[in-house]
Scaffold this motif. Structure first.
Motif, PDB file in Angstrom:
ATOM      1  N   GLY A 187       0.840  -1.187   0.000  1.00  0.00           N
ATOM      2  CA  GLY A 187       0.000   0.000   0.000  1.00  0.00           C
ATOM      3  C   GLY A 187       0.875   1.236   0.000  1.00  0.00           C
ATOM      4  O   GLY A 187       1.875   1.289   0.725  1.00  0.00           O
ATOM      5  N   ARG A 188       0.539   2.233  -0.832  1.00  0.00           N
ATOM      6  CA  ARG A 188       1.328   3.475  -0.899  1.00  0.00           C
ATOM      7  C   ARG A 188       0.405   4.662  -0.625  1.00  0.00           C
ATOM      8  O   ARG A 188      -0.748   4.673  -1.044  1.00  0.00           O
ATOM      9  CB  ARG A 188       1.975   3.632  -2.278  1.00  0.00           C
ATOM     10  CG  ARG A 188       2.876   2.498  -2.700  1.00  0.00           C
ATOM     11  CD  ARG A 188       3.361   2.697  -4.129  1.00  0.00           C
ATOM     12  NE  ARG A 188       3.918   1.483  -4.686  1.00  0.00           N
ATOM     13  CZ  ARG A 188       5.203   1.147  -4.651  1.00  0.00           C
ATOM     14  NH1 ARG A 188       6.066   1.987  -4.072  1.00  0.00           N
ATOM     15  NH2 ARG A 188       5.645   0.021  -5.168  1.00  0.00           N
ATOM     16  N   THR A 189       0.939   5.634   0.049  1.00  0.00           N
ATOM     17  CA  THR A 189       0.187   6.850   0.309  1.00  0.00           C
ATOM     18  C   THR A 189       1.174   8.005   0.479  1.00  0.00           C
ATOM     19  O   THR A 189       2.373   7.788   0.653  1.00  0.00           O
ATOM     20  CB  THR A 189      -0.694   6.698   1.570  1.00  0.00           C
ATOM     21  OG1 THR A 189      -1.480   7.862   1.737  1.00  0.00           O
ATOM     22  CG2 THR A 189       0.162   6.466   2.807  1.00  0.00           C
ATOM     23  N   THR A 190       0.670   9.209   0.422  1.00  0.00           N
ATOM     24  CA  THR A 190       1.557  10.364   0.565  1.00  0.00           C
ATOM     25  C   THR A 190       1.914  10.586   2.028  1.00  0.00           C
ATOM     26  O   THR A 190       1.211  10.139   2.946  1.00  0.00           O
ATOM     27  CB  THR A 190       0.887  11.630   0.015  1.00  0.00           C
ATOM     28  OG1 THR A 190      -0.325  11.867   0.733  1.00  0.00           O
ATOM     29  CG2 THR A 190       0.584  11.469  -1.464  1.00  0.00           C
ATOM     30  N   GLU A 191       2.975  11.301   2.243  1.00  0.00           N
ATOM     31  CA  GLU A 191       3.448  11.565   3.595  1.00  0.00           C
ATOM     32  C   GLU A 191       2.417  12.319   4.415  1.00  0.00           C
ATOM     33  O   GLU A 191       2.278  12.112   5.627  1.00  0.00           O
ATOM     34  CB  GLU A 191       4.754  12.362   3.524  1.00  0.00           C
ATOM     35  CG  GLU A 191       5.389  12.646   4.875  1.00  0.00           C
ATOM     36  CD  GLU A 191       6.665  13.447   4.740  1.00  0.00           C
ATOM     37  OE1 GLU A 191       7.359  13.633   5.759  1.00  0.00           O
ATOM     38  OE2 GLU A 191       6.973  13.915   3.621  1.00  0.00           O
ATOM     39  N   SER A 192       1.642  13.189   3.762  1.00  0.00           N
ATOM     40  CA  SER A 192       0.668  14.008   4.490  1.00  0.00           C
ATOM     41  C   SER A 192      -0.665  13.308   4.718  1.00  0.00           C
ATOM     42  O   SER A 192      -1.491  13.792   5.496  1.00  0.00           O
ATOM     43  CB  SER A 192       0.422  15.311   3.721  1.00  0.00           C
ATOM     44  OG  SER A 192      -0.085  15.029   2.414  1.00  0.00           O
ATOM     45  N   ASN A 193      -0.880  12.164   4.064  1.00  0.00           N
ATOM     46  CA  ASN A 193      -2.172  11.478   4.170  1.00  0.00           C
ATOM     47  C   ASN A 193      -2.162  10.539   5.373  1.00  0.00           C
ATOM     48  O   ASN A 193      -2.120   9.312   5.240  1.00  0.00           O
ATOM     49  CB  ASN A 193      -2.466  10.708   2.888  1.00  0.00           C
ATOM     50  CG  ASN A 193      -3.900  10.194   2.831  1.00  0.00           C
ATOM     51  OD1 ASN A 193      -4.639  10.275   3.815  1.00  0.00           O
ATOM     52  ND2 ASN A 193      -4.296   9.664   1.688  1.00  0.00           N
ATOM     53  N   THR A 194      -2.192  11.136   6.544  1.00  0.00           N
ATOM     54  CA  THR A 194      -2.135  10.325   7.768  1.00  0.00           C
ATOM     55  C   THR A 194      -3.367   9.437   7.967  1.00  0.00           C
ATOM     56  O   THR A 194      -3.229   8.350   8.522  1.00  0.00           O
ATOM     57  CB  THR A 194      -1.921  11.220   8.990  1.00  0.00           C
ATOM     58  OG1 THR A 194      -2.921  12.248   9.000  1.00  0.00           O
ATOM     59  CG2 THR A 194      -0.541  11.859   8.949  1.00  0.00           C
ATOM     60  N   PRO A 195      -4.598   9.853   7.544  1.00  0.00           N
ATOM     61  CA  PRO A 195      -5.729   8.930   7.700  1.00  0.00           C
ATOM     62  C   PRO A 195      -5.516   7.616   6.954  1.00  0.00           C
ATOM     63  O   PRO A 195      -5.806   6.533   7.484  1.00  0.00           O
ATOM     64  CB  PRO A 195      -6.911   9.724   7.137  1.00  0.00           C
ATOM     65  CG  PRO A 195      -6.531  11.150   7.351  1.00  0.00           C
ATOM     66  CD  PRO A 195      -5.064  11.190   7.105  1.00  0.00           C
TER      67      PRO A 195
END
Length: 524
Positions: A187-195
């Motif tokens: 799973g990948r997400t941006t650094e700012s997407n804490t949710p």
């Protein structure tokens, strides 16, 4: 003369004179004009001549399953394409759906080739079971490759914070690990997407790397396995074991483990919703003098496979055995259980023994008696003869070498119980020049069949034909009684007996492989 363009439920088109009553099953499309204009219109609209029912039959299957509060419904290629429409809407979608990322996900799916369309590894709608509304989406970027598959997800803002995404991701991951070719999910997400990072970590994913603004998380099958808990070998515990075994290998042959009293074996089970999914037993077997190894038995329900349960239970057994000062774990797998055999091999176990199961039907050709040996049947009521047999068997049991070099440690009283059992079995004593040199024992005859307890010669008489003499006598007895005889032989440690069985009319049917894991070489 004007014509109308008409169509039917199969998606087929035609022209029809304007004003005339339509045949049953046909309806106007709203286009009218000259017959030539109508035919031109049909040529533009009717690009797929395949009837709808045929298209539906040939369309790829889609996957649907439920979690506690959601239904995950895989979309067809057409439904995914519809999300590219800027004005896409449906009364079955919650306000705020499609999401900003829906178009991006649909575009990626649309780039797939035909070879990349694999059942279940597409894009899903998350449908809230309580009201039937689509509240978000989840799915895979591509089918599995090299054991890895990547997942993405999104949820309508009004539905965030209620655990829906975590619930859906956990359910989808468990399904994915049940499929061939899936060892890990990324799973990948941006650094700012804490949710989203919270959803991944709550679902068991571990953060492994960062590339610029992108955080990468990975989930292995073992990361989803629920924790184990201890159980007792009481009636409830044995019933749970029996239920798991029957689910795993229905009607399969199983050995009953009997641990050394007071030794405190490892007994742990994994439960979910009150039901045992699998168990591990590990410890010192009663009657076996093995200073180096513990015996291991792990069984997991087939529907709970590929969730890492067995690997987690094996890890617990390794820790337990090392703490007990052991350097190895010994396990057995049935020949017909290819899945378990492949699993133990994958985890570093090596073959140390082969237990073959052979059967003889009455009347099967058998070799004759050997002149230099005599065989007599022992009457269980003859105390003197029984004591002579017990004394010989106590010696041969101590001489026997089990897989891995293990030896038995049996007291005469235990040997007497093994030989006599519940009474009614065949007891044979082989002599050479009057001296007892080997024995054979069976359990009682049941339903025209009998099992040999063992056939053992004195070690110093190896090669003298003692097993042949005993089996020939047993074959004559079985023919008279019209009894089928089954023998279980450790083919590595009892090579002479294994070679003698075919000469007595036995055919090998199946067996078990004995494996050993060297703990010092195992990876935790």
């Amino acid at each position: 003369m004007n014509h109308d363009v008409v169509s039917n439920d199969e998606g087929q088109y035609s022209t029809w004179p304007a004003g005339r009553e339509l045949p049953e099953g046909w309806k106007p499309t709203g286009f009218s004009g000259s017959e030539e204009a109508c035919l031109d219109h049909i040529a533009q609209e009717w690009t797929d001549l395949t009837p709808v029912t045929v298209r539906e039959l040939s369309a790829p299957r889609t996957h649907t399953f439920s979690t506690e509060r959601l239904v995950l419904r895989e979309l067809t290629a057409g439904q995914v394409a519809a999300l590219l429409d800027e004005n896409a809407t449906s009364e079955d979608w919650i306000a705020g759906y499609p999401l900003p990322g829906s178009k991006y996900a649909a575009t990626g799916f649309g780039r797939r080739t035909a070879d990349q369309m694999r059942y279940g590894f597409g894009m899903y709608h998350l449908v809230r079971a309580s009201d039937g509304l689509v509240i978000g989406e989840m799915g895979f970027h591509q089918p599995p490759s090299g054991g890895t598959v990547e997942v993405g997800f999104g949820l309508a803002e009004s539905c965030r914070g209620a655990g829906y995404a975590t619930e859906a991701l956990t359910g989808l991951a468990r399904w994915a690990f049940s499929q061939p070719g899936v060892d890990r999910i990324v799973g990948r997400t941006t650094e700012s997407n804490t949710p989203s990072q919270g959803v991944l970590t709550r679902s068991g994913f571990t953060h492994v790397s960062r590339d610029g603004e992108i955080e990468r998380f990975v989930l292995g099958a073992g990361d989803l396995a629920p924790a184990s808990e201890p159980f007792d070998l009481d009636d409830e515990g044995r019933a749970a074991i029996a239920e798991v075994i029957e689910a795993r290998l229905a009607n399969g042959r199983r050995h009953e483990l009997s641990f050394v009293p007071g030794s405190g074996p490892l007994l742990r089970t994994v439960r979910e919703n009150g039901r045992a999914l699998g168990f591990v037993q590990c410890g010192a077997l009663k009657g076996v003098d093995d200073k180096d190894n513990h015996f291991l038995d792990i069984v997991v329900r087939p529907e709970a496979a590929r969730r890492g349960l067995a690997s987690r239970l094996l890890a617990e057994a390794r820790v337990f055995a090392r703490a007990e000062g052991k350097t190895g774990l010994v396990a057995a797998t049935a020949d017909e259980d290819e899945i378990s055999g492949a699993w133990v091999h994958k985890h570093g176990f090596e073959v140390i023994g082969l237990h073959g199961v052979s059967k003889r039907t009455p009347g099967a050709p058998a070799a004759g008696a050997l002149a230099h040996l005599t065989v007599e049947q022992v009457d269980a009521a003859d105390a003197t003869a029984v004591e002579e047999l017990v004394a010989l068997a106590t010696v041969t049991f101590a001489e026997a070498v089990l897989p891995g070099g293990v030896k038995l440690r049996l007291e005469p009283e235990t040997v007497r119980q093994i030989l006599l059992g519940d009474g009614g079995g065949l007891l044979l004593l082989c002599r050479q020049e009057g001296r007892p040199v080997g024995w054979l024992a069976s359990d009682a005859v049941r339903d025209g069949a009998v099992n040999l307890v063992d056939v053992q010669p004195l070690a110093e008489c190896a090669g003298a034909g003692v097993p042949d003499a005993l089996l020939a006598a047993a074959a004559r007895w079985a023919d008279r009684e019209e009894v089928t005889v089954t023998a279980i032989v450790e083919e590595k440690g009892q090579a002479e007996l294994a070679a003698a069985l075919p000469r007595a009319g036995f055919d090998r049917k199946d067996g078990r492989t004995i494996w050993r894991l060297t703990l010092d070489a195992a990876t935790a």
